[in-house]
Motif scaffolding. Structure first.
Motif, PDB file in Angstrom:
ATOM      1  N   TYR A  49       0.830  -1.206   0.000  1.00  0.00           N
ATOM      2  CA  TYR A  49       0.000   0.000   0.000  1.00  0.00           C
ATOM      3  C   TYR A  49       0.868   1.261   0.000  1.00  0.00           C
ATOM      4  O   TYR A  49       0.555   2.226  -0.715  1.00  0.00           O
ATOM      5  CB  TYR A  49      -0.948  -0.025   1.197  1.00  0.00           C
ATOM      6  N   GLU A 125      -9.450  -0.539   1.552  1.00  0.00           N
ATOM      7  CA  GLU A 125      -9.624  -1.747   0.746  1.00  0.00           C
ATOM      8  C   GLU A 125      -9.913  -2.984   1.586  1.00  0.00           C
ATOM      9  O   GLU A 125     -10.546  -3.927   1.102  1.00  0.00           O
ATOM     10  CB  GLU A 125      -8.363  -1.974  -0.099  1.00  0.00           C
ATOM     11  N   ARG A 126      -9.469  -2.969   2.837  1.00  0.00           N
ATOM     12  CA  ARG A 126      -9.687  -4.141   3.698  1.00  0.00           C
ATOM     13  C   ARG A 126     -10.209  -3.699   5.072  1.00  0.00           C
ATOM     14  O   ARG A 126      -9.549  -3.867   6.087  1.00  0.00           O
ATOM     15  CB  ARG A 126      -8.389  -4.933   3.852  1.00  0.00           C
ATOM     16  N   ALA A 194      -7.254   6.758  -2.574  1.00  0.00           N
ATOM     17  CA  ALA A 194      -7.861   5.441  -2.758  1.00  0.00           C
ATOM     18  C   ALA A 194      -8.872   5.482  -3.900  1.00  0.00           C
ATOM     19  O   ALA A 194      -8.964   4.532  -4.700  1.00  0.00           O
ATOM     20  CB  ALA A 194      -8.540   4.995  -1.461  1.00  0.00           C
ATOM     21  N   GLU A 198      -8.910   3.339  -7.442  1.00  0.00           N
ATOM     22  CA  GLU A 198     -10.074   2.614  -7.958  1.00  0.00           C
ATOM     23  C   GLU A 198     -10.404   3.059  -9.380  1.00  0.00           C
ATOM     24  O   GLU A 198     -10.731   2.236 -10.242  1.00  0.00           O
ATOM     25  CB  GLU A 198     -11.279   2.848  -7.039  1.00  0.00           C
TER      26      GLU A 198
END
Length: 219
Positions: A49, A125-126, A194, A198
């Motif tokens: 990341y 994302e998680r 982020a 995407e």
């Protein structure tokens, strides 16, 4: 009388005391990680990341965003240095301020910012990797704190006759305060980055789909 059990699902271990809802192990995890069922984020786990954040910065080297974020970090450091010098006030605030001052002495601003942005991207994302908002803030604080070596010392182990590394733990409240400051300063930027990731992934996927469709129509 039946012993009180740990509140963590599927643990089944007796609580550490009549006043604690957790067993000794989960009580320790809560203190160190921000939630009793939170696993610590490792440097290796975060690396993909932070690499994506660094790639975004490299792709936009002249963006005003990067020096503005460094200015924001500098303001946090100045405020922390002022708070750390106060002899009265909230001890957890002073502890968090001392941590910030130590990190600033050891690390360049860019490394701190990339680490926080990487953690936000990871969380975006998680999200299920983090047990709560509080544990997210603690994990951010722990990863940024790990950039500095000022909390690491050496102790002589008489049994092995060797020096061993020992780590000075930050209190949960101070860690949460540190994480909250970093999240307030850079969390919004991290979420915007982020969204850019995407967008890029979606565009790349659509390009592959168009290529596959075009190939399928060849005679």
């Amino acid at each position: 009388m039946t012993a009180r059990l740990c509140a963590v699902p599927n643990c089944g271990t007796p609580a550490a005391s009549g006043y604690s809802p957790h067993c000794r192990r989960h009580k320790s995890v809560l203190r160190r990680q921000g939630a009793p069922d939170q696993r610590g984020v490792t440097k290796a786990e975060l690396a993909p990341y932070t690499a994506r954040i660094e790639a975004r910065i490299a792709k936009n080297p002249d963006s005003e965003a990067w020096p503005l974020m460094e200015e924001a970090w500098a303001a946090i450091v100045v405020d922390a240095q002022s708070t750390a010098n106060h002899r009265v006030g909230n001890r957890y605030q002073r502890s968090a301020a001392n941590e910030i001052a130590a990190i600033a002495q050891d690390c360049n601003p860019g490394k701190v910012i990339v680490t926080v942005l990487g953690m936000v991207l990871f969380w975006h994302e998680r999200p299920l990797r983090f047990a709560s908002d509080e544990s997210l803030r603690v994990q951010i604080a722990r990863r940024v704190r790990a950039l500095s070596q000022r909390h690491v010392g050496l102790r002589y182990n008489h049994r092995t006759a060797k020096q061993v590394r020992v780590y000075r733990e930050i209190t949960p409240k101070a860690a949460a305060m540190l994480g909250r400051k970093l999240m307030t300063a850079f969390g919004g930027v991290g979420l915007q980055l982020a969204e850019l990731d995407e967008r890029d992934r979606k565009a790349a996927h659509e390009a592959k789909q168009r290529l596959a469709t075009a190939i399928s129509k060849l005679n």
